[in-house]
Design an enzyme around this catalytic site. Structure first.
Site, PDB file in Angstrom:
ATOM      1  N   LEU A 107       4.106   9.975  -6.020  1.00  0.00           N
ATOM      2  CA  LEU A 107       3.095   8.997  -6.420  1.00  0.00           C
ATOM      3  C   LEU A 107       3.290   7.809  -5.495  1.00  0.00           C
ATOM      4  O   LEU A 107       4.421   7.369  -5.280  1.00  0.00           O
ATOM      5  CB  LEU A 107       3.288   8.547  -7.871  1.00  0.00           C
ATOM      6  CG  LEU A 107       2.829   9.484  -8.993  1.00  0.00           C
ATOM      7  CD1 LEU A 107       3.108   8.845 -10.346  1.00  0.00           C
ATOM      8  CD2 LEU A 107       1.354   9.826  -8.875  1.00  0.00           C
ATOM      9  N   ASP A 108       2.213   7.272  -4.934  1.00  0.00           N
ATOM     10  CA  ASP A 108       2.399   6.150  -4.019  1.00  0.00           C
ATOM     11  C   ASP A 108       2.840   4.901  -4.775  1.00  0.00           C
ATOM     12  O   ASP A 108       2.801   4.840  -6.003  1.00  0.00           O
ATOM     13  CB  ASP A 108       1.143   5.899  -3.172  1.00  0.00           C
ATOM     14  CG  ASP A 108      -0.029   5.347  -3.961  1.00  0.00           C
ATOM     15  OD1 ASP A 108       0.131   4.286  -4.604  1.00  0.00           O
ATOM     16  OD2 ASP A 108      -1.127   5.946  -3.920  1.00  0.00           O
ATOM     17  N   MET A 109       3.273   3.922  -4.034  1.00  0.00           N
ATOM     18  CA  MET A 109       3.879   2.721  -4.597  1.00  0.00           C
ATOM     19  C   MET A 109       2.968   2.012  -5.600  1.00  0.00           C
ATOM     20  O   MET A 109       3.432   1.418  -6.572  1.00  0.00           O
ATOM     21  CB  MET A 109       4.251   1.772  -3.446  1.00  0.00           C
ATOM     22  CG  MET A 109       4.992   0.524  -3.865  1.00  0.00           C
ATOM     23  SD  MET A 109       5.498  -0.413  -2.390  1.00  0.00           S
ATOM     24  CE  MET A 109       6.305  -1.815  -3.163  1.00  0.00           C
ATOM     25  N   TYR A 110       1.663   2.086  -5.376  1.00  0.00           N
ATOM     26  CA  TYR A 110       0.722   1.344  -6.214  1.00  0.00           C
ATOM     27  C   TYR A 110       0.042   2.215  -7.267  1.00  0.00           C
ATOM     28  O   TYR A 110      -0.959   1.819  -7.861  1.00  0.00           O
ATOM     29  CB  TYR A 110      -0.322   0.670  -5.321  1.00  0.00           C
ATOM     30  CG  TYR A 110       0.322  -0.270  -4.317  1.00  0.00           C
ATOM     31  CD1 TYR A 110       0.872  -1.487  -4.727  1.00  0.00           C
ATOM     32  CD2 TYR A 110       0.434   0.093  -2.975  1.00  0.00           C
ATOM     33  CE1 TYR A 110       1.503  -2.323  -3.811  1.00  0.00           C
ATOM     34  CE2 TYR A 110       1.057  -0.750  -2.057  1.00  0.00           C
ATOM     35  CZ  TYR A 110       1.589  -1.952  -2.488  1.00  0.00           C
ATOM     36  OH  TYR A 110       2.220  -2.780  -1.583  1.00  0.00           O
ATOM     37  N   ARG A 197      -7.220   8.451  -3.991  1.00  0.00           N
ATOM     38  CA  ARG A 197      -7.732   7.227  -3.361  1.00  0.00           C
ATOM     39  C   ARG A 197      -8.690   7.568  -2.217  1.00  0.00           C
ATOM     40  O   ARG A 197      -9.768   6.979  -2.084  1.00  0.00           O
ATOM     41  CB  ARG A 197      -6.571   6.375  -2.827  1.00  0.00           C
ATOM     42  CG  ARG A 197      -5.694   5.781  -3.926  1.00  0.00           C
ATOM     43  CD  ARG A 197      -4.602   4.908  -3.322  1.00  0.00           C
ATOM     44  NE  ARG A 197      -3.668   4.452  -4.349  1.00  0.00           N
ATOM     45  CZ  ARG A 197      -3.853   3.366  -5.111  1.00  0.00           C
ATOM     46  NH1 ARG A 197      -4.935   2.628  -4.935  1.00  0.00           N
ATOM     47  NH2 ARG A 197      -2.971   3.027  -6.021  1.00  0.00           N
TER      48      ARG A 197
END
Length: 239
Positions: A107-110, A197
């Protein structure tokens, strides 16, 4: 005994050192030693009770206990076990677990939400391999009111860089014309980098917030952000 032999990359993955793919890369790069000698052949087999395996100069111990954890990842944490920029990492949140855990996928940081961590390399391979098509469900907040045509594009598949995404399930959760936002739910079974995204950007929509609500049947609705729990035996077998 020969029946006790195991492929070197599988041994590294089973003991939470690296994922199977990363272990293969490490072997090819000469980072793994067996009985004091560098091994670069992917077909190499070892006997854990006889052979001494080292990764980057450190002894790899044969871990018997397998641990499986479900985390509700907060925003601001990176999905890795080591970060060169000294950012917060997801394993910092798993307190009291003695074995080294690896994230299952990313999962990306955001992005917040459901993330599994384990020291079982075979489990990581099974869950992340595309052929198993495990669904991941995301709740997405978008800037602007999403149109029906955009929903249909997402469902059909959109072009991202050099590939077209596979069909997705899309559901509208809320449209707020006053705040000029839309909340939708997207379910996919691929796991490409920042895929949701990029999918939304491909249909002209900016993502304001992204939360993975479910991995397969596993959800994090009963976990506060930053909290985790062990998976049950039935859950492990089912997923």
């Amino acid at each position: 005994m020969i029946n006790d032999e195991i492929r070197l990359q599988k041994y590294l993955a089973n003991n939470g050192i690296l994922s199977r793919r990363k272990a293969e890369e490490a072997i090819l790069e000469g980072k793994v030693m067996v009985d004091g000698k560098v091994v670069t052949e992917l077909g190499t087999k070892i006997n854990p009770s006889i052979n001494k395996v080292e990764y980057e100069g450190k002894l790899v111990k044969n871990e018997e206990e397998k641990v499986y954890v479900l985390l509700n990842k907060p925003i601001g944490y990176v999905t890795t076990v080591k970060d060169q920029f000294n950012r917060d990492i997801v394993t910092d949140l798993i307190k009291g677990v003695k074995v080294k855990l690896l994230p299952v996928g990313r999962l990306d940081m955001y992005t917040s939400g459901a993330l599994i961590l384990t020291n079982d390399g075979d489990f990581i391979y099974r869950v992340t391999h595309p052929k198993h098509e495990i669904e991941k469900t995301y709740n997405v907040t978008l800037k602007g009111v999403i149109e029906k045509a955009q929903i249909q594009e997402l469902e059909k598949g959109v072009k991202i860089e050099d590939y077209i995404t596979k069909p997705a399930k899309v559901k509208i959760l809320k449209i707020d014309s006053e705040k000029n936002i839309s909340r939708i739910q997207i379910t996919i079974h691929e796991g490409k980098n920042r895929q949701v995204r990029k999918m939304c950007e491909a249909v002209g929509k900016k993502v304001l917030a992204l939360h993975r609500a479910k991995i397969g049947f596993l959800d994090v609705k009963d976990l506060k952000v930053g909290e985790w729990r062990y998976l049950t035996k039935k859950e492990i077998e089912r997923i």
